[in-house]
Design a protein around this motif. Sequence first.
Motif: not given
Length: 315
Positions: A51-70, A215-223
């Motif tokens: 857990p650190n800012p970089l891995t958190w940012l990677i996780a949010v953007t990757v997960v948001g893109a995979r939510q779009l992928g779904l 949830v944060l990815a769905m609320a930010t990167w996904l839109p």
Amino acid sequence: MPVVARVDPKTIFTSAEWGRLTSRSSLRGMWLVLHAWGTIIAAIALVTLWPNPLTWLIAVTVVGARQLGLAILMHEAAHGGIHANKAINEWGGQWLCAVPVGADLASYRSYHLQHHKFTQQPEDPDLSLSAPFPITKESFYRKAIRDLTGQTFLKQRRPLFLSLFKRSSADDRISHDSFLSGGADKMARFLGLNVLMFVLFWLAGAGVWFWAVWVLAMATWLPLVTRIRNIAEHACTSTGEDPFSHARTTLANPIERLLIAPYWVNYHAEHHLFMYLPCYRLPEAHRLLVERGLIKRMEVKPGYLEVMRLATSKA
């Protein structure tokens, strides 16, 4: 109502080529669904373990893109492309792809086929997504800020949440806004499945990351990436009679495919020309169209940055 002209694939491809392009693999279709969820799990595991800012940012953007992928794989299921068995296709497209991100396969299919029937025509339910373009850079920046600060998410989800407390009406309609529409039953499924996901996250020792990543990815990167995808597909394309010019293909690089355009969604012109091709056949269809010289009739951009320059070129 003018229906968009259709392209006869027999005038472009040989029988062998068309047979290969239209061949579907249930194994590959389900693998894409597993790949989407596997990528989500891997991204959340990354930030859970380190857990650190970089891995958190990677996780949010990757997960948001995979939510779009779904959502893209829900679209694939709407065309019958996840599994040859209709029951499996419908179940997987609904419960593994649509419901986790708040969508509904059946209502989406009905709406989406109208988009294919009347692409870029006045009757196209998606026309309002592309009609305002080009816009100014300032206008896009304001929209992007609303996306990244959760304002778009709240605007889209609030009516869905309120629908839990009112009776459904015959006037409820499918919305092009992201891939969402009203309906208490759909919101109940979305909330129920996400509660189950939270329990699974918590049992895995990652409860905090359900909120801080999923949830944060769905609320930010996904839109934001949904907006960019919508812009890339039809903004500043033709409303004329040539079906080759109604949608755009964007030649995404690996980073863009990871963070913006998963599962070959960037080959949108090919999808509109031959809408029942499985998504994993679209790159080959593109290659064959290039070989035939037909790519000159199509709208193709070398990357999403180039698309956004065109879409925000209004002074």
